[in-house]
Write a protein that holds these residues in place. Structure first.
Motif, PDB file in Angstrom:
ATOM      1  N   ILE A 156       0.840  -1.205   0.000  1.00 40.92           N
ATOM      2  CA  ILE A 156       0.000   0.000   0.000  1.00 40.92           C
ATOM      3  C   ILE A 156       0.876   1.257   0.000  1.00 40.92           C
ATOM      4  O   ILE A 156       0.596   2.238  -0.693  1.00 40.92           O
ATOM      5  CB  ILE A 156      -0.948   0.002   1.218  1.00 40.92           C
ATOM      6  N   LEU A 157       1.964   1.219   0.779  1.00 40.87           N
ATOM      7  CA  LEU A 157       2.865   2.371   0.852  1.00 40.87           C
ATOM      8  C   LEU A 157       3.525   2.659  -0.494  1.00 40.87           C
ATOM      9  O   LEU A 157       3.800   3.818  -0.827  1.00 40.87           O
ATOM     10  CB  LEU A 157       3.940   2.118   1.914  1.00 40.87           C
ATOM     11  N   LEU A 158       3.771   1.621  -1.285  1.00 35.78           N
ATOM     12  CA  LEU A 158       4.458   1.802  -2.563  1.00 35.78           C
ATOM     13  C   LEU A 158       3.561   2.385  -3.648  1.00 35.78           C
ATOM     14  O   LEU A 158       4.063   2.844  -4.672  1.00 35.78           O
ATOM     15  CB  LEU A 158       5.029   0.460  -3.034  1.00 35.78           C
ATOM     16  N   VAL A 159       2.249   2.374  -3.440  1.00 33.52           N
ATOM     17  CA  VAL A 159       1.324   2.871  -4.463  1.00 33.52           C
ATOM     18  C   VAL A 159       1.583   4.338  -4.808  1.00 33.52           C
ATOM     19  O   VAL A 159       1.687   4.689  -5.992  1.00 33.52           O
ATOM     20  CB  VAL A 159      -0.139   2.648  -4.036  1.00 33.52           C
ATOM     21  N   PRO A 160       1.693   5.250  -3.821  1.00 30.65           N
ATOM     22  CA  PRO A 160       1.985   6.652  -4.188  1.00 30.65           C
ATOM     23  C   PRO A 160       3.308   6.809  -4.931  1.00 30.65           C
ATOM     24  O   PRO A 160       3.411   7.613  -5.861  1.00 30.65           O
ATOM     25  CB  PRO A 160       2.036   7.359  -2.828  1.00 30.65           C
ATOM     26  N   TRP A 161       4.322   6.051  -4.509  1.00 31.66           N
ATOM     27  CA  TRP A 161       5.634   6.142  -5.151  1.00 31.66           C
ATOM     28  C   TRP A 161       5.578   5.641  -6.589  1.00 31.66           C
ATOM     29  O   TRP A 161       6.270   6.170  -7.471  1.00 31.66           O
ATOM     30  CB  TRP A 161       6.650   5.332  -4.346  1.00 31.66           C
ATOM     31  N   ALA A 162       4.751   4.628  -6.851  1.00 30.54           N
ATOM     32  CA  ALA A 162       4.637   4.075  -8.202  1.00 30.54           C
ATOM     33  C   ALA A 162       3.794   4.957  -9.114  1.00 30.54           C
ATOM     34  O   ALA A 162       3.755   4.744 -10.328  1.00 30.54           O
ATOM     35  CB  ALA A 162       4.047   2.668  -8.150  1.00 30.54           C
ATOM     36  N   THR A 163       3.107   5.945  -8.536  1.00 37.21           N
ATOM     37  CA  THR A 163       2.263   6.845  -9.322  1.00 37.21           C
ATOM     38  C   THR A 163       3.117   7.926  -9.978  1.00 37.21           C
ATOM     39  O   THR A 163       3.855   8.637  -9.286  1.00 37.21           O
ATOM     40  CB  THR A 163       1.201   7.513  -8.433  1.00 37.21           C
ATOM     41  N   PRO A 164       3.064   8.088 -11.292  1.00 35.14           N
ATOM     42  CA  PRO A 164       3.833   9.153 -11.954  1.00 35.14           C
ATOM     43  C   PRO A 164       3.442  10.524 -11.418  1.00 35.14           C
ATOM     44  O   PRO A 164       2.274  10.759 -11.091  1.00 35.14           O
ATOM     45  CB  PRO A 164       3.441   9.013 -13.430  1.00 35.14           C
ATOM     46  N   ILE A 181       3.504  16.732  -3.087  1.00 32.82           N
ATOM     47  CA  ILE A 181       4.904  16.303  -3.113  1.00 32.82           C
ATOM     48  C   ILE A 181       5.166  15.245  -2.045  1.00 32.82           C
ATOM     49  O   ILE A 181       5.781  14.205  -2.317  1.00 32.82           O
ATOM     50  CB  ILE A 181       5.838  17.518  -2.905  1.00 32.82           C
ATOM     51  N   VAL A 182       4.697  15.508  -0.827  1.00 29.21           N
ATOM     52  CA  VAL A 182       4.932  14.578   0.278  1.00 29.21           C
ATOM     53  C   VAL A 182       4.254  13.236   0.009  1.00 29.21           C
ATOM     54  O   VAL A 182       4.835  12.170   0.227  1.00 29.21           O
ATOM     55  CB  VAL A 182       4.434  15.194   1.608  1.00 29.21           C
ATOM     56  N   TRP A 183       3.024  13.276  -0.475  1.00 28.22           N
ATOM     57  CA  TRP A 183       2.301  12.026  -0.761  1.00 28.22           C
ATOM     58  C   TRP A 183       3.018  11.192  -1.811  1.00 28.22           C
ATOM     59  O   TRP A 183       3.121   9.973  -1.683  1.00 28.22           O
ATOM     60  CB  TRP A 183       0.895  12.364  -1.238  1.00 28.22           C
ATOM     61  N   ASN A 184       3.539  11.835  -2.833  1.00 27.36           N
ATOM     62  CA  ASN A 184       4.123  11.124  -3.967  1.00 27.36           C
ATOM     63  C   ASN A 184       5.542  10.621  -3.698  1.00 27.36           C
ATOM     64  O   ASN A 184       5.982   9.635  -4.308  1.00 27.36           O
ATOM     65  CB  ASN A 184       4.127  12.047  -5.188  1.00 27.36           C
ATOM     66  N   THR A 185       6.276  11.254  -2.776  1.00 28.27           N
ATOM     67  CA  THR A 185       7.702  10.949  -2.624  1.00 28.27           C
ATOM     68  C   THR A 185       8.087  10.357  -1.274  1.00 28.27           C
ATOM     69  O   THR A 185       9.197   9.823  -1.149  1.00 28.27           O
ATOM     70  CB  THR A 185       8.539  12.224  -2.850  1.00 28.27           C
ATOM     71  N   THR A 186       7.235  10.441  -0.280  1.00 33.27           N
ATOM     72  CA  THR A 186       7.572   9.897   1.039  1.00 33.27           C
ATOM     73  C   THR A 186       7.848   8.400   1.027  1.00 33.27           C
ATOM     74  O   THR A 186       8.734   7.937   1.764  1.00 33.27           O
ATOM     75  CB  THR A 186       6.462  10.228   2.051  1.00 33.27           C
ATOM     76  N   PRO A 187       7.135   7.582   0.242  1.00 30.82           N
ATOM     77  CA  PRO A 187       7.412   6.127   0.269  1.00 30.82           C
ATOM     78  C   PRO A 187       8.864   5.761   0.010  1.00 30.82           C
ATOM     79  O   PRO A 187       9.377   4.806   0.610  1.00 30.82           O
ATOM     80  CB  PRO A 187       6.490   5.591  -0.829  1.00 30.82           C
ATOM     81  N   LEU A 188       9.547   6.499  -0.861  1.00 30.34           N
ATOM     82  CA  LEU A 188      10.961   6.207  -1.117  1.00 30.34           C
ATOM     83  C   LEU A 188      11.784   6.396   0.149  1.00 30.34           C
ATOM     84  O   LEU A 188      12.672   5.590   0.454  1.00 30.34           O
ATOM     85  CB  LEU A 188      11.493   7.104  -2.232  1.00 30.34           C
TER      86      LEU A 188
END
Length: 306
Positions: free
Chosen positions: A116-124, A174-181
């Motif tokens: 679930i955490l990786l979903v935002p990171w996998a989103t362009p 920005i935080v939603w899309n990049t925090t998983p990394l």
């Protein structure tokens, strides 16, 4: 003439490294030198073939003395970089600790939580911005509908065009899309902490906070330092989120250095001036990186942990 084995080995090494050197020169060094050259001219998109006239440091002086310089610099350094990096590191560490907890392991939810955490990171990023713009929409957005339903607000909020909410909205994306990394990287570092140290500390009477403060955190500091530096450099130079979310608006309220580079080059057509801003950004990040390693040396941290 006889070639010695030592000279033959050196020639072999040089011939093997030559393609890499050529790639570096072609993709990094030459564009850098060319961009630096452009920054000292008044070249525009309309006279690319003719070339620009040499004007020295005029572009740099015009930019640094412009009435909008401090506003753009503040937006870039504080709102875009400092705020978003702070929350990314904080939330990334929180998620990493949660994913590494025995609670999720006992509930058999560790794998599901990580996916679930990786979903935002996998989103362009483009998709992420479009999705969040729809969520922030004052007419049909789910966030406004929820806030109206719960009674927190009486009128819809135009998050993207409201001066009070536009920067928090951009940083949310920005935080939603990049925090998983950040979280995944810290999770990997957490799993290298020797469990024997925590067990020994537990026997000595140390509580959870003390174990985290004096055992876990020192082991994480080298990773946190690298992630912080990489996040700052990446965010400072980022163009996508601000431009797609707000177009540097309302007006130029969210204008940052990267969007200023784009607007000066492709809207005002001033390639030389735009190049000067780009060089300024590179110099600032180079100085910051040097100072960062000087005062928060990663090698010293690694030695302390080791």
């Amino acid at each position: 003439m006889t070639i010695s084995p030592k000279m033959r080995d050196r020639f072999t090494i040089f011939s093997m490294l030559l393609p890499t050197f050529l790639v570096i020169i072609g993709f990094y060094i030459y564009p850098t030198i060319y961009n630096l050259e452009l920054s000292f001219t008044d070249i525009t998109l309309l006279k690319l073939r003719q070339g620009g006239d040499w004007i020295g440091f005029s572009n740099y002086w015009e930019f640094l003395s412009s009435s909008t310089f401090f506003e753009i610099a503040f937006n870039t350094v504080f709102w875009l970089t400092a705020v978003s990096v702070f929350f990314r590191i904080l939330l990334g560490l929180t998620f990493a600790l949660l994913l590494n907890s025995k609670f999720l392991a006992d509930m058999k939810l560790s794998t599901v939580a990580r996916l679930i955490l990786l979903v935002p990171w996998a989103t362009p990023p483009v998709v992420a911005v479009i999705a969040w713009r729809w969520l922030f929409d004052p007419t049909h957005g789910s966030i406004n509908e929820f806030l109206l339903w719960t009674g927190f607000i009486s009128d819809p909020i135009s998050f993207i065009s409201n001066l009070k909410t536009v920067w928090p909205a951009v940083n949310t994306i920005i935080v939603w899309n990049t925090t998983p990394l950040i979280a995944v990287s810290l999770l990997a570092a957490l799993q290298t902490v020797p469990e024997e140290l925590n067990e020994a500390a537990d026997i000595d009477g140390a509580n959870r906070w003390q174990q985290f403060r004096y055992i876990t955190l020192p082991y994480l500091m080298p990773t946190i330092s690298v992630l912080t530096l990489m996040s700052i450099i990446w965010t400072f130079n980022n163009f996508v989120y601000v431009w797609l979310a707000t177009g540097a608006g309302p007006g130029t309220f969210t204008n940052v250095l990267a969007t200023e580079v784009y607007m000066k080059a492709f809207i005002d057509l001033r390639i030389g001036y735009s190049a000067a801003i780009g060089v300024t950004m590179a110099v600032v990040m180079a100085l910051f990186g040097a100072l960062y390693f000087r005062f928060f040396g990663l090698n010293d941290m690694a030695e302390k942990v080791g």
